[in-house]
Design an enzyme around this catalytic site. Structure first.
Site, PDB file in Angstrom:
ATOM      1  N   HIS A  69      -1.782  -8.309   5.962  1.00 40.33           N
ATOM      2  CA  HIS A  69      -2.183  -7.485   4.811  1.00 40.33           C
ATOM      3  C   HIS A  69      -2.424  -6.054   5.249  1.00 40.33           C
ATOM      4  O   HIS A  69      -3.331  -5.770   6.031  1.00 40.33           O
ATOM      5  CB  HIS A  69      -3.450  -8.045   4.173  1.00 40.33           C
ATOM      6  N   HIS A  71      -2.262  -1.811   3.697  1.00 40.19           N
ATOM      7  CA  HIS A  71      -1.986  -0.697   2.799  1.00 40.19           C
ATOM      8  C   HIS A  71      -1.826   0.528   3.715  1.00 40.19           C
ATOM      9  O   HIS A  71      -2.812   1.179   4.078  1.00 40.19           O
ATOM     10  CB  HIS A  71      -3.134  -0.457   1.821  1.00 40.19           C
ATOM     11  N   GLN A  74      -3.621   4.064   3.610  1.00 43.37           N
ATOM     12  CA  GLN A  74      -5.074   4.132   3.736  1.00 43.37           C
ATOM     13  C   GLN A  74      -5.525   4.379   5.172  1.00 43.37           C
ATOM     14  O   GLN A  74      -6.697   4.698   5.404  1.00 43.37           O
ATOM     15  CB  GLN A  74      -5.717   2.865   3.164  1.00 43.37           C
ATOM     16  N   TYR A 138       1.674  -0.317  -3.058  1.00 43.26           N
ATOM     17  CA  TYR A 138       1.481  -0.086  -4.493  1.00 43.26           C
ATOM     18  C   TYR A 138       1.539   1.366  -4.942  1.00 43.26           C
ATOM     19  O   TYR A 138       1.411   1.641  -6.139  1.00 43.26           O
ATOM     20  CB  TYR A 138       0.187  -0.733  -4.984  1.00 43.26           C
ATOM     21  N   HIS A 223      -0.777  -7.487  -7.960  1.00 49.92           N
ATOM     22  CA  HIS A 223      -1.940  -6.881  -7.313  1.00 49.92           C
ATOM     23  C   HIS A 223      -3.168  -7.762  -7.391  1.00 49.92           C
ATOM     24  O   HIS A 223      -3.850  -8.017  -6.394  1.00 49.92           O
ATOM     25  CB  HIS A 223      -2.235  -5.513  -7.930  1.00 49.92           C
ATOM     26  N   HIS A 252      -4.298 -10.171  -4.314  1.00 48.90           N
ATOM     27  CA  HIS A 252      -5.740 -10.019  -4.117  1.00 48.90           C
ATOM     28  C   HIS A 252      -6.453 -10.981  -5.064  1.00 48.90           C
ATOM     29  O   HIS A 252      -6.138 -11.033  -6.256  1.00 48.90           O
ATOM     30  CB  HIS A 252      -6.193  -8.605  -4.483  1.00 48.90           C
ATOM     31  N   GLU A 255     -12.165 -11.018  -4.427  1.00 45.97           N
ATOM     32  CA  GLU A 255     -12.693 -10.202  -3.339  1.00 45.97           C
ATOM     33  C   GLU A 255     -14.130  -9.788  -3.598  1.00 45.97           C
ATOM     34  O   GLU A 255     -14.944  -9.731  -2.672  1.00 45.97           O
ATOM     35  CB  GLU A 255     -11.826  -8.953  -3.149  1.00 45.97           C
ATOM     36  N   HIS A 289      -8.123 -12.215   0.741  1.00 49.89           N
ATOM     37  CA  HIS A 289      -9.586 -12.183   0.683  1.00 49.89           C
ATOM     38  C   HIS A 289     -10.131 -13.541   0.237  1.00 49.89           C
ATOM     39  O   HIS A 289     -10.735 -14.242   1.031  1.00 49.89           O
ATOM     40  CB  HIS A 289     -10.128 -11.055  -0.202  1.00 49.89           C
ATOM     41  N   ASP A 340      -5.652  -4.516   6.377  1.00 48.90           N
ATOM     42  CA  ASP A 340      -5.948  -4.043   5.025  1.00 48.90           C
ATOM     43  C   ASP A 340      -6.055  -2.524   4.943  1.00 48.90           C
ATOM     44  O   ASP A 340      -5.069  -1.810   5.006  1.00 48.90           O
ATOM     45  CB  ASP A 340      -7.214  -4.736   4.531  1.00 48.90           C
TER      46      ASP A 340
END
Length: 475
Positions: A69, A71, A74, A138, A223, A252, A255, A289, A340
């Site tokens: 996982h 992103h 980020q 995304y 998502h 997801h 979470e 999660h 993540d």
């Protein structure tokens, strides 16, 4: 999925490595000869072998870790939210206040900055023991929320980054349509994420030849239940299955406690229970999660064969909560780890945080040792490789014939490992080193990507990342 998954090459070896000790699916083995073909698939992982002319590993060999996982964008946001915000309502900082800041950052991403950030991130991953990544992608559109002339622009930037760094990738374009349960309209800050279901399926068709050419896998990431209405979820899963019945599906789920409460208010059910009752959850799915489940949900989710995608350092950073891993394991659940939001980029760090969270919760030690494998580091590494490979939808499940030649070599001379029995070395790497310092080298698909702890692109990729981050956070 790649079109070579169903066959094992019978060609002559294109590369080899001899390891005095290697972690095979059945446990530690001595005198292991690894041989692979030109496609990077293992032809042999033979214990009790003679070295012959094969190069010798500098220490124990362990299978490469899949990161299930990510992103990518980020990573450039890490460290920028570690202060207490002045919330107008007087509430404490939370996942939701962090998310608002993340949206502001995401609004500034360009194709060029995304590629630079992801390239450095993937170099970091390789230097930290990850050999493949599941990219939960995304940010799709331009800064005004309009599609690029080539609708796949940002997806292709991620594929290029993975190719440059040399990491295996499962690309998971994200379906995102609403801002909350019950079909709430998306917020302005979410405009870059939004796609119709038909548009998403068209994107997957567009990306299929690009991923196949790179040996990557392609899947779908609805998502979350709050962001994808039931009809869209059903149509998207059916459409993906028509394109590729084996393609992975990541979501997801559960979470945050507020997410659970909102789902109950909307449907009368908790998120995981709703998903199990309304979607064809099976071994293709990764439940990312899944932090807040009842015992019944743990049992039901494990029965589907889905993978639990645990991201311990991000879950700690965001204050999500603690996954009940012993309960999941009692039901035979598969699991893997991801980084993540990339507060940390370190395979061993995720395992350490996972084990320590269980110790803090239960006030016990060595919680995640397995039957027949008392060494916690070894038990966790093997389980996470298996679960991560399943979630990736790629043949990266360890040192076995037909799998990718993805592996890392520990430094047997490192002060944290030197002189220890091999059975203790992996635990020493996870619990007793600086988590990356005891990694000597790493191969992906039979190609060496890290030597003496460093990737060939380390300096240039780092500088490009710093430049991209500075431009992204500039006022």
């Amino acid at each position: 999925m790649t079109d070579t998954d169903s066959c094992v090459s019978r060609s002559s070896p294109a590369g080899s490595l001899f390891a005095e000790h290697a972690l095979l699916p059945g446990g530690w083995a001595r005198d292991v000869l690894l041989q692979w073909d030109a496609a990077g698939r293992l032809l042999s992982a033979e214990a009790g072998a003679a070295a012959g002319a094969a190069p010798r590993a500098a220490g124990p060999v362990v299978p490469g870790m899949p990161n299930l996982h990510s992103h990518a964008f980020q990573r450039a946001f890490a460290g920028l939210t570690e202060y207490r915000a002045q919330n107008p309502d007087g509430g404490q900082d939370s996942f939701w206040s962090w998310r608002n800041l993340m949206y502001r950052f995401a609004a500034q991403i360009t194709p060029e900055s995304l590629e630079a950030i992801a390239t450095w991130l993937y170099v970091e991953m390789l230097e930290a023991g990850y050999t493949s990544v599941c990219e939960f992608h995304y940010v799709h559109h331009d800064q005004g929320g309009r599609p690029y002339a080539d609708d796949a622009t940002l997806s292709l930037a991620l594929l290029r980054a993975a190719r440059k760094a040399g990491i295996g990738i499962t690309l998971l374009p994200v379906l995102y349509q609403t801002s909350g349960f019950g079909g709430k309209p998306p917020r302005e800050a979410q405009a870059r994420f939004i796609r119709s279901t038909d548009n998403m399926l068209s994107l997957l068709e567009r990306l299929t030849p690009a991923t196949q050419a790179q040996g990557a896998a392609l899947g779908l990431a609805p998502h979350s239940l709050r962001a994808v209405p039931p009809d869209s979820l059903r149509a998207a899963v059916e459409g993906l299955t028509a394109l590729d019945a084996r393609a992975p599906i990541h979501i997801h789920i559960a979470e945050q406690t507020q997410e659970v409460d909102d789902c109950v208010a909307w449907s009368g059910q908790r998120p995981v229970q709703w998903l199990l009752d309304h979607a064809p959850v099976d071994a293709r799915w990764c439940l990312v999660h899944a932090t807040h489940m009842t015992p019944e949900e743990y049992a039901g989710a494990a029965r589907t064969g889905a993978v639990a995608g645990i991201c311990p350092t991000t879950e700690a950073n965001l204050g999500d909560g603690i996954f009940d891993m012993p309960l999941w394991q009692r039901h035979g659940g598969a699991w893997g780890v991801g980084s993540d939001s990339h507060a940390s980029v370190n395979a061993a760090e995720e395992l350490l945080m996972l084990e320590y969270s269980q110790r803090l919760s239960l006030r016990q030690r060595n919680v995640l040792a397995a039957v027949g494998q008392p060494q916690v580091g070894t038990a966790m590494w093997q389980a996470a490789v298996q679960g991560g490979a399943q979630a990736a939808g790629r043949p990266v499940a360890g040192l076995a014939v037909g799998q990718q030649a993805d592996f890392a070599v520990l430094d047997a001379g490192h002060v944290a490992l030197a002189g220890l029995p091999v059975e203790a070395m992996l635990s020493a790497h996870v619990f007793g080193s600086h988590r990356t310092s005891a990694l000597h080298s790493l191969w992906v698909g039979g190609m060496q990507r890290v030597a003496a702890g460093r990737h060939a692109l380390h300096d240039s990729a780092a500088q490009a990342f710093v430049t991209a981050r500075a431009a992204t956070i500039a006022p």
